[in-house]
Design a protein around this motif. Structure first.
Motif, short mmCIF file in Angstrom:
data_model
loop_
_atom_site.label_atom_id
_atom_site.label_comp_id
_atom_site.label_asym_id
_atom_site.label_seq_id
_atom_site.Cartn_x
_atom_site.Cartn_y
_atom_site.Cartn_z
N TRP A 230 32.00 57.77 33.73
CA TRP A 230 33.13 56.87 33.44
C TRP A 230 34.46 57.62 33.51
CZ3 TRP A 230 32.45 52.05 34.11
CH2 TRP A 230 31.24 51.43 33.78
N LEU A 231 34.43 58.93 33.32
CA LEU A 231 35.66 59.72 33.45
C LEU A 231 36.17 59.76 34.89
CD1 LEU A 231 34.93 62.77 31.11
CD2 LEU A 231 36.49 60.85 30.70
N ASP A 232 35.30 59.38 35.85
CA ASP A 232 35.74 59.34 37.24
C ASP A 232 36.83 58.30 37.47
OD1 ASP A 232 34.09 61.38 38.16
OD2 ASP A 232 32.40 60.02 38.49
N MET A 233 36.99 57.39 36.53
CA MET A 233 38.06 56.40 36.65
C MET A 233 39.43 57.07 36.66
SD MET A 233 36.87 53.18 34.26
CE MET A 233 38.39 52.30 34.65
N VAL A 234 39.54 58.22 36.00
CA VAL A 234 40.84 58.89 35.91
C VAL A 234 40.86 60.21 36.67
CG1 VAL A 234 41.45 57.81 33.72
CG2 VAL A 234 40.16 59.96 33.72
N ARG B 129 48.56 54.19 43.40
CA ARG B 129 47.70 53.01 43.24
C ARG B 129 47.80 52.46 41.81
NH1 ARG B 129 43.77 50.82 46.30
NH2 ARG B 129 42.52 50.30 44.47
N PHE B 130 47.92 53.35 40.83
CA PHE B 130 48.10 52.97 39.43
C PHE B 130 49.31 52.05 39.28
CE2 PHE B 130 49.94 53.66 35.24
CZ PHE B 130 48.86 53.75 34.38
N VAL B 131 50.42 52.47 39.84
CA VAL B 131 51.66 51.69 39.74
C VAL B 131 51.56 50.40 40.55
CG1 VAL B 131 54.13 51.67 40.28
CG2 VAL B 131 53.08 53.72 39.29
N LEU C 243 34.99 54.41 42.02
CA LEU C 243 35.33 54.16 40.62
C LEU C 243 36.74 54.67 40.33
CD1 LEU C 243 34.18 52.95 38.04
CD2 LEU C 243 33.35 55.23 37.42
N SER C 244 37.13 55.78 40.96
CA SER C 244 38.48 56.31 40.79
C SER C 244 39.50 55.39 41.44
CB SER C 244 38.57 57.71 41.41
OG SER C 244 39.89 58.18 41.40
N LEU C 245 39.20 54.90 42.65
CA LEU C 245 40.12 54.01 43.35
C LEU C 245 40.30 52.71 42.58
CD1 LEU C 245 38.76 54.60 46.96
CD2 LEU C 245 41.01 55.30 46.11
N TYR C 246 39.19 52.18 42.09
CA TYR C 246 39.26 50.93 41.34
C TYR C 246 39.94 51.15 40.00
CZ TYR C 246 37.77 46.18 40.25
OH TYR C 246 37.77 44.84 39.97
N GLY C 247 39.58 52.27 39.35
CA GLY C 247 40.14 52.55 38.03
C GLY C 247 41.64 52.74 38.04
N ALA C 248 42.17 53.29 39.13
CA ALA C 248 43.61 53.52 39.20
C ALA C 248 44.39 52.22 39.05
CB ALA C 248 43.97 54.20 40.53
N VAL D 120 44.12 38.55 49.65
CA VAL D 120 45.51 38.83 49.34
C VAL D 120 45.78 38.78 47.84
CG1 VAL D 120 46.37 38.02 51.54
CG2 VAL D 120 46.12 36.40 49.69
N VAL D 121 44.98 38.08 47.11
CA VAL D 121 45.22 37.97 45.67
C VAL D 121 43.89 37.97 44.94
CG1 VAL D 121 46.10 36.50 43.83
CG2 VAL D 121 47.35 36.65 45.96
N SER D 122 43.82 38.72 43.90
CA SER D 122 42.69 38.68 42.99
C SER D 122 43.20 39.18 41.65
CB SER D 122 41.53 39.55 43.48
OG SER D 122 41.88 40.91 43.43
N THR D 123 42.31 39.20 40.67
CA THR D 123 42.72 39.63 39.34
C THR D 123 43.40 40.99 39.36
OG1 THR D 123 40.87 38.41 38.43
CG2 THR D 123 41.88 40.03 37.01
N ASP D 124 42.90 41.90 40.17
CA ASP D 124 43.41 43.25 40.15
C ASP D 124 43.80 43.76 41.53
OD1 ASP D 124 40.04 43.95 39.24
OD2 ASP D 124 40.85 43.53 41.21
#
Length: 316
Positions: free
Chosen positions: A62-66, A77-79, A180-185, A295-299
């Motif tokens: 789960w730490l791979d998110m960051v 990607r975070f921003v 998981l990192s790409l999604y987590g960002a 083009v649009v989704s929750t995240d």
């Protein structure tokens, strides 16, 4: 050919996924701006974490998110995740659904331009023609000088640009970066940024508003899972085009629920923008690059679902 790998079934699942995304977006509009956009983004992203077990591979932590091999691009990607989510919420709150979608469908054109600037991609005249057609469609829809533009139009442009930057970052970081990192960002970006911003303005949702907030977040997460399933069944170039079926849902919702109308110039502009996107996708299918799927989704994470790195997610 076995059923789990049937391209036809994959395409049908993709159509269903984009329908789910459209229902998620309609949930935003049903709120009519009664909940601040920052708060909607925050709550929606919290519900959107429901997709994380489907993203995480058996060897992932789960730490791979960051964690990231490129911190600066991860932060970008975070921003962009936060900006895109908030902007899309404002767009659907302020604009008719069909108009919101047609402006956000400029995403492929933005991706083309940014890919030339930052990835130094060789873009030939066919893709530039698609970009021009797309922007002509926007001019027809907006008719600057003949109708008043609003913050919703600005938010649509910002949302589309933020999503395009996220896709270009995805291409730049490549398959070496854990999904998981790409999604987590993007997901953490939305939770943290919108969470901080909403502290200055919060509203206590009513039970019915909680229902639509949950619908927004959970349906967005479900749409991403369905796209991952579709990508395992069919090639990405077949999964991407059904995104334009969202426009049919937008028109139907607008007419049946929100009393929206579409005049002839707007209909013509929508057709031009859709043609632009389909032309771009037709060119991308030969390049092996992540396609700008939803083009649009929750995240704004749907493009991850049809990359090659996710096509085997179910085997992890």
């Amino acid at each position: 050919m076995t059923a789990p790998h049937s391209p036809l079934r994959g395409v049908l699942v993709a159509f269903a996924a984009y329908a789910v995304f459209a229902f998620s977006d309609a949930s935003i509009k049903i709120l009519h701006g009664s909940i601040p956009a920052y708060q909607v983004a925050f709550i929606g992203a919290l519900f959107g974490t429901a997709v994380l077990p489907f993203i995480k591979g058996k060897d992932d932590s789960w730490l791979d998110m960051v964690r990231s091999s490129n911190r600066s691009l991860w932060l970008l990607r975070f921003v962009c995740g936060a900006v895109g989510a908030i902007a899309s919420i404002i767009t659907f709150t302020k604009l008719p659904m069909a108009e919101a979608f047609c402006l956000l469908f400029l995403l492929p054109s933005f991706v083309t331009i940014l890919s030339v600037i930052f990835l130094k991609e060789d873009v030939r005249w066919q893709r530039w023609a698609a970009v021009i057609v797309g922007f002509l469609g926007v001019l027809v829809v907006l008719r600057p000088g003949f109708r008043e533009l609003s913050v919703g139009h600005l938010a649509a442009a910002i949302g589309g640009l933020a999503a395009a930057i996220s896709i270009v970052v995805l291409r730049k970081m490549g398959p070496a970066e854990k999904r998981l990192s790409l999604y987590g960002a993007a997901l953490l970006g939305t939770i943290i940024v919108s969470g901080i911003l909403m502290l200055s303005q919060m509203a206590m949702p009513t039970p019915s508003q909680w229902f639509f907030l949950a619908s927004y977040g959970l349906l967005g997460a479900a749409g991403n899972v369905m796209l991952m399933t579709a990508a395992r069944m069919a090639p990405a170039n077949l999964v991407a085009p059904p995104q334009y079926s969202q426009m049919l849902w937008a028109i139907a919702f607008g007419y049946l629920i929100f009393d929206d109308t579409i005049d002839l110039p707007m209909a013509g502009g929508i057709l031009l923008i859709i043609c632009s996107g389909l032309l771009t996708l037709a060119r991308e299918r030969k390049r092996g690059t992540p396609l700008p799927t939803s083009v649009v989704s929750t995240d704004s994470q749907a493009p991850l679902a049809t990359t090659k790195s996710l096509e085997t997610a179910g085997a992890d």
